[in-house]
Design a protein around this motif. Sequence first.
Motif, mmCIF file in Angstrom:
data_model
loop_
_atom_site.group_PDB
_atom_site.id
_atom_site.type_symbol
_atom_site.label_atom_id
_atom_site.label_comp_id
_atom_site.label_asym_id
_atom_site.label_seq_id
_atom_site.Cartn_x
_atom_site.Cartn_y
_atom_site.Cartn_z
ATOM 1 N N LEU A 21 0.822 -1.212 0.000
ATOM 2 C CA LEU A 21 0.000 0.000 0.000
ATOM 3 C C LEU A 21 0.857 1.263 0.000
ATOM 4 O O LEU A 21 0.465 2.278 -0.562
ATOM 5 N N ASN A 22 2.024 1.202 0.593
ATOM 6 C CA ASN A 22 2.928 2.346 0.629
ATOM 7 C C ASN A 22 3.938 2.207 -0.505
ATOM 8 O O ASN A 22 4.783 1.319 -0.461
ATOM 9 N N PRO A 23 3.867 3.061 -1.496
ATOM 10 C CA PRO A 23 4.721 2.868 -2.689
ATOM 11 C C PRO A 23 6.166 3.331 -2.481
ATOM 12 O O PRO A 23 6.718 4.075 -3.268
ATOM 13 N N TRP A 24 6.805 2.877 -1.441
ATOM 14 C CA TRP A 24 8.196 3.206 -1.179
ATOM 15 C C TRP A 24 9.121 2.521 -2.175
ATOM 16 O O TRP A 24 10.269 2.908 -2.337
ATOM 17 N N TYR A 25 8.643 1.489 -2.836
ATOM 18 C CA TYR A 25 9.467 0.694 -3.733
ATOM 19 C C TYR A 25 9.573 1.302 -5.126
ATOM 20 O O TYR A 25 10.295 0.798 -5.969
ATOM 21 N N PHE A 26 8.856 2.413 -5.388
ATOM 22 C CA PHE A 26 8.990 3.097 -6.674
ATOM 23 C C PHE A 26 10.262 3.938 -6.659
ATOM 24 O O PHE A 26 10.612 4.521 -5.639
ATOM 25 N N PRO A 27 10.956 4.023 -7.795
ATOM 26 C CA PRO A 27 12.175 4.837 -7.823
ATOM 27 C C PRO A 27 11.846 6.322 -7.670
ATOM 28 O O PRO A 27 10.841 6.800 -8.185
ATOM 29 N N SER A 28 12.695 7.039 -6.960
ATOM 30 C CA SER A 28 12.464 8.474 -6.775
ATOM 31 C C SER A 28 13.146 9.241 -7.901
ATOM 32 O O SER A 28 14.156 8.813 -8.451
ATOM 33 N N GLY A 29 12.577 10.382 -8.213
ATOM 34 C CA GLY A 29 13.137 11.213 -9.276
ATOM 35 C C GLY A 29 12.765 10.682 -10.649
ATOM 36 O O GLY A 29 12.097 9.665 -10.806
ATOM 37 N N GLY A 30 13.183 11.377 -11.663
ATOM 38 C CA GLY A 30 12.912 10.944 -13.031
ATOM 39 C C GLY A 30 11.463 11.227 -13.423
ATOM 40 O O GLY A 30 10.687 11.825 -12.697
ATOM 41 N N GLU A 31 11.127 10.795 -14.601
ATOM 42 C CA GLU A 31 9.771 10.980 -15.124
ATOM 43 C C GLU A 31 8.824 9.946 -14.516
ATOM 44 O O GLU A 31 9.100 8.749 -14.551
ATOM 45 N N PRO A 32 7.700 10.395 -13.974
ATOM 46 C CA PRO A 32 6.733 9.427 -13.431
ATOM 47 C C PRO A 32 6.010 8.701 -14.569
ATOM 48 O O PRO A 32 5.765 9.268 -15.631
ATOM 49 N N VAL A 33 5.705 7.449 -14.335
ATOM 50 C CA VAL A 33 4.955 6.662 -15.305
ATOM 51 C C VAL A 33 3.485 7.055 -15.183
ATOM 52 O O VAL A 33 2.907 6.987 -14.095
ATOM 53 N N LEU A 34 2.903 7.491 -16.300
ATOM 54 C CA LEU A 34 1.509 7.915 -16.301
ATOM 55 C C LEU A 34 0.662 6.918 -17.078
ATOM 56 O O LEU A 34 1.045 6.461 -18.148
#
Length: 76
Positions: A21-34
Motif C-alpha cells: 500500500l505504501n509505494p516506497w518501492y517506486f524509484p524516486s526522481g525521473g519521469e513518473p509513469v503515467l
Amino acid sequence: MKEPIKNYKVWIGFLIIFILLNPWYFPSGGEPVLIFGVPLWALVIILMSIVLSLYITYVIHFHWDTDEDEDIREEE
C-alpha cells in the motif's frame, strides 16, 4: 470462539497488503509513469486500498465468529 487476532496467517496478509500500500518501492526522481494521466503510484495505492477492503471483508466474514453466528446456530 474463533478470533482472527490469534491467526498469524491473517496478520501476514495484512502485513503484505500494508507493505504494498505504501509505494516506497517506486524509484524516486525521473519521469513518473503515467497511465491515462494518472501516476502509476496513485493507481497502485487505489488498487491496494480496494484489496485491503476486500481482505478485511473476507477476514470478518470467514475468520470471525460474531453474535449473529451464535444466534443462527441456536435457532437450528
